[in-house]
Structure formats: structure tokens, C-alpha cells
Write an enzyme that holds these catalytic residues in place. Structure first.
Site, short mmCIF file in Angstrom:
data_model
loop_
_atom_site.label_atom_id
_atom_site.label_comp_id
_atom_site.label_asym_id
_atom_site.label_seq_id
_atom_site.Cartn_x
_atom_site.Cartn_y
_atom_site.Cartn_z
N ASP A 129 0.74 -1.20 -0.02
CA ASP A 129 -0.04 -0.08 0.05
C ASP A 129 0.77 1.27 0.01
O ASP A 129 1.82 1.41 0.85
CB ASP A 129 -0.99 -0.08 1.23
N TYR A 131 1.23 5.68 -0.36
CA TYR A 131 0.77 6.85 0.30
C TYR A 131 1.04 8.07 -0.71
O TYR A 131 1.57 8.97 -0.61
CB TYR A 131 1.54 7.10 1.38
N HIS A 136 -3.85 14.06 0.83
CA HIS A 136 -4.04 13.09 2.07
C HIS A 136 -2.81 13.35 3.19
O HIS A 136 -3.13 13.41 4.44
CB HIS A 136 -4.40 11.78 1.73
N ARG A 145 1.43 16.86 13.32
CA ARG A 145 2.87 17.44 13.38
C ARG A 145 2.76 19.00 13.20
O ARG A 145 3.53 19.54 13.31
CB ARG A 145 3.65 16.78 12.31
N GLU A 202 -10.61 4.17 4.03
CA GLU A 202 -9.77 4.93 3.11
C GLU A 202 -10.20 4.70 1.65
O GLU A 202 -9.96 3.61 1.20
CB GLU A 202 -8.19 4.45 3.53
N ASP A 236 -9.15 0.44 2.16
CA ASP A 236 -8.15 0.22 3.32
C ASP A 236 -8.75 0.63 4.63
O ASP A 236 -8.12 1.54 5.28
CB ASP A 236 -6.69 0.98 2.70
N GLN A 243 -3.38 1.87 15.10
CA GLN A 243 -2.46 2.35 14.10
C GLN A 243 -1.43 3.58 14.97
O GLN A 243 -0.17 3.46 14.81
CB GLN A 243 -2.99 2.98 13.05
N TYR A 247 2.54 2.58 15.06
CA TYR A 247 3.13 2.62 13.94
C TYR A 247 4.64 3.00 14.12
O TYR A 247 5.44 2.86 13.05
CB TYR A 247 2.34 3.53 12.89
N LYS A 256 -4.05 -1.99 10.15
CA LYS A 256 -4.47 -2.30 8.94
C LYS A 256 -4.66 -3.65 8.60
O LYS A 256 -5.50 -3.91 7.62
CB LYS A 256 -3.25 -1.60 8.01
N THR A 260 -8.86 -5.69 4.11
CA THR A 260 -8.83 -4.86 3.08
C THR A 260 -9.73 -5.04 1.97
O THR A 260 -9.56 -6.52 1.70
CB THR A 260 -7.37 -4.57 2.45
N THR A 357 -4.70 6.57 0.41
CA THR A 357 -5.98 7.34 0.45
C THR A 357 -6.01 8.41 -0.82
O THR A 357 -4.84 9.29 -0.92
CB THR A 357 -6.27 7.97 1.70
N GLU A 371 -9.95 12.75 8.03
CA GLU A 371 -9.98 13.99 7.39
C GLU A 371 -11.15 14.89 7.57
O GLU A 371 -11.22 16.19 8.04
CB GLU A 371 -9.43 14.16 6.01
#
Length: 426
Positions: A129, A131, A136, A145, A202, A236, A243, A247, A256, A260, A357, A371
């Protein structure tokens, strides 16, 4: 070009310009390869018996299309895929086709989709998968962050990805249980164990790999184009709280791998060819191995309309959550595949690669509830006093997607899944 074998509505996902592949069964029969046309499934093994593909060199059609997965067909490569597609279009559109004269009615080679059971289209050896959506990645980064550090330093230089769990990829319609796991709702306290409280969807798409590359043999952009068999819709499912705790430092794991979902029909890249578009501008310019060459089509993106609906357990109505498009994706499919293999990794027929996503520039195009609710801070109104920040038990999520042509569609059907309550552990 018009299908004359069966009626196909203009709004059907499965026009004569599409002809996606899937694996189906009827009653007690063994799964086999089929092709969708309108409301029907064409039996590819029966068409093989009629000699429709007899002149295609390198294809043992009767054997390949009797298999319970598409892997063997995927290995044969684009020249053969294209010849099969051409023969199908000729058979479906020409009432005087020699093979049409060998049957009395469409029922001899086709069955209604409503009468079949769909299976996973391939035996998935490995699942990765990515990113690949800048919007996203930026949204998620801002949440955790801050705006100034939203994207990690590597993100605009390479397609970030992780190795997923192929054993828990399921076909559309398969219900999944809410996962149990460790989570840490209070950062000042130790973790707790139990059902995820922040379960999410997702919106993704995924592609299947066709011919393999040998271990130690990287791929070029041109080779990657020829090795992508086709695409499916993908959900997903993500347990955000599990997570978030697990992670660091190695990435997603139990948040995850519980499930799926993918749609059952694989739309070929030849069917998607008319819907190519330029992908978003990449700044900084990627390293040479990720750049388009003079012989590759510069249009590496695809204009595929994508929608996500939810049916809350309190109602019997679907409510639109997301309206997005694959054309927003920053890293293209071929860049993802090239990067995956650049270290010599062997990509095998039937391997599945998810896009990550697919979010766009507006709120309605955000591809996850994380989101849309901005990490649970803004409840999503679904009418009749129903609200969600994340998915509840017995909610249903449905993903659909299509390309719009002039009077026809090339669509993917649907990817649908129900979340069942978590398994109770002693």
C-alpha cells in the site's frame, strides 16, 4: 460500437468499451473467469469452446479461462490482453460474427450478474500500500505534526509505501469485524486493550501486476506501463487508534491488517486509456528513474470519478461522504511500480498495489473520516440527527468509481463492506 448480444444501458458501468475481468461461480460450479457486459457475465471458457480466441498465438484459452483466478492470464502480457479484448468487442458488436452463429441465444454464453457469486479476481501473493496523495499526506501531517511539518522530508522525492497483509484482502461484500488491539486514548496513561474506537475507511484504488520481473532486475517506466494489468476499487480499512500507538518506528501493522476490501471486477488499462490526464506537477523534479521518458505517454494520471457513501446502522439510506478523483494523485501508478522494483524486488503476477488514500483539494474530496471529521473534532452530519466521527458497528461503507465517456461509462461496480462488532475475547 454497440453491444448487440445483450442490452447495455448508457449509464451501465460495464459498457462494450470496458469489459472488465472477474472470477465468478454459479450454484455449485467451480469459480472461473468471466467478463462483465451490462447486467451480464460472459463465460470466457464457453467462448473459448466456440473458438473465439483460437487464432491468438500463445493463449490456451480453454485452460486459462477455466482457472479459479486470473493469475495465469495476467502473466501473458499486453499484446495477448489486447487481442482478447478485440475479439470480445467483435463478438459482442457483430451480429453476423461466426461465433454468434454457433449459439441460439445469449443465455448460452452469459449469465445475469444477479445470479452469480463473485470471488477475489486473483491469488494475491503480495500486497503493498502506497501513500501517494499529497493532499491526504498533508492533511494527516497537519493534524499530528502541524502545518510547517506536514510532509516528511522524503515524501516529495519517492512514493512512500509499506508491505501489507495479502491474507486479509477480501472481495466486496465480505463483512469484517471491528479489530481488537492496543490503543492509548490517554497519553498520560499506559495503553489499554479492546475494540478500536476510531475505525475508518480509506478511499483507494489498486492495480494488479501482470508479467513478473526477475529478482535483481529493476523496471523502467516503459516496462512498468506494460506490466500493469488493471485496476480495482479498494477500501483500506484503518483502526486509527491502534495504528497511532503501534506505527512508530516500523509503520502500520494491526491497525491495517485486519481487512482490506477490493471490488471484484478488474478494469484493464486498455479500457482506461481514453481517460488519461496529466498528473499533478511534481516539485522537486523526481530522480531520473521516476521521470517519464520520451517514449512513455506523458499523461500518467487517469480521470476516474470516485464516491464513498455510508449507510449508518440507524437508517436504511446511503449518505454521500466523499467525492474525489484519481487524477489528484501525486505519484502515478507507473512511478509506484518502478520505485517498488528499483532495488531488484521481484513483482509477481497477481501482486496488488494500493494507491493510498485519494484525497483532493476540497473538503468534500477528503478520502477518509479522519480528514472529514479532522481527527474526530468535527462530527459529520448524516441527517435525521445522525452523526459520525468514525465508523460504528453495523455501518456499511460503499465505494464506487467510473470514467465518463461520450455516451458510455467505464466503471468499476462497487466495493462494499459492513463492519460487525468486535469478537469478544475471554
Amino acid at each position: 460500437m454497440k453491444c448487440t448480444l445483450v442490452d447495455v444501458a448508457p449509464e451501465s458501468d460495464f459498457s462494450i468499451y470496458n469489459l472488465p475481468y472477474g472470477v465468478y461461480s454459479t450454484g455449485s460450479s467451480a469459480p472461473q473467469v468471466g467478463v462483465a457486459i451490462g447486467e451480464y457475465v460472459l463465460c470466457m471458457s464457453m467462448l473459448s469452446k466456440l473458438g473465439l480466441f483460437a487464432e491468438i498465438s500463445g493463449l490456451d484459452a480453454q485452460d486459462v479461462f477455466s482457472k479459479p483466478q486470473l493469475n495465469e492470464f495476467m502473466t501473458l502480457g499486453r499484446p495477448i490482453w489486447r487481442q482478447v479484448r478485440q475479439r470480445l468487442q467483435e463478438f459482442l458488436s457483430d451480429g453476423s460474427h461466426p461465433a454468434r452463429k454457433l449459439i441460439q441465444s445469449a443465455d448460452e454464453v452469459a449469465v445475469l450478474q444477479s445470479q452469480v457469486k463473485m470471488h477475489l479476481p486473483a491469488q494475491i501473493g503480495d500486497y503493498t500500500d502506497f501513500y501517494a496523495s499529497r493532499e491526504h499526506a498533508t492533511n494527516v501531517g497537519m493534524m499530528f505534526r502541524g502545518k510547517d511539518n506536514a510532509l516528511m522530508p522524503n515524501w516529495t522525492h519517492l512514493p512512500v509505501g509499506y508491505h501489507g497483509r495479502a491474507s486479509s484482502v477480501v472481495v466486496s461484500g465480505t463483512p469484517l469485524h471491528r479489530p481488537n488491539g492496543q490503543r492509548r486514548p490517554d497519553p498520560s496513561q499506559p495503553p489499554v486493550f479492546g475494540p478500536s474506537a476510531r475505525l475508518d475507511y480509506e478511499l483507494e484504488m489498486a492495480f494488479f501486476v501482470g508479467p513478473s520481473n526477475d529478482l535483481g532486475s529493476p523496471l523502467t517506466i516503459e516496462q512498468a506501463e506494460e506490466r500493469i494489468f488493471g485496476m480495482v476499487l479498494m477500501n483500506d480499512w484503518s483502526a486509527r487508534d491502534i495504528q497511532a500507538w503501534e506505527y512508530v518506528p516500523l509503520g502500520p501493522f494491526l491497525g491495517k491488517s485486519f481487512g482490506t476490501s477490493i471490488s471484484p471486477w478488474v478494469v484493464t488499462m486498455d479500457a482506461l486509456e481514453p481517460f488519461r490526464v496529466m498528473q499533478p506537477t511534481q516539485d522537486p523534479e523526481p530522480l531520473p528513474y521516476l521521470r517519464s521518458s520520451v517514449t512513455a505517454d506523458a499523461r500518467a494520471g487517469f480521470d476516474i470519478n470516485l464516491n464513498v457513501h455510508i449507510k449508518p446502522h440507524e437508517t436504511d439510506q446511503y449518505h454521500l461522504l466523499t467525492r474525489s478523483n484519481l487524477k489528484y494523485m501525486y505519484w502515478s501508478l507507473r512511478q509506484q511500480l518502478v520505485h517498488h522494483a528499483i532495488n531488484g524486488c521481484s513483482m509477481r503476477s497477481g501482486d496488488l498495489c494500493g494507491t493510498g488514500t485519494i484525497s483532493g483539494p476540497t473538503e468534500e474530496s477528503f478520502g477518509s473520516m479522519l480528514e472529514l471529521s479532522w481527527s474526530g473534532k468535527n462530527p459529520i452530519s448524516l441527517g435525521n440527527s445522525v452523526q459520525r466521527t468514525f465508523i460504528q458497528d453495523n455501518d456499511i461503507i460503499r465505494i464506487t468509481g467510473f470514467c465518463q465517456g461520450d455516451g458510455y461509462r467505464v466503471g468499476f461496480g462497487e466495493c462494499i463492506g459492513t463492519i460487525l462488532p468486535a469478537v469478544k475475547l475471554d
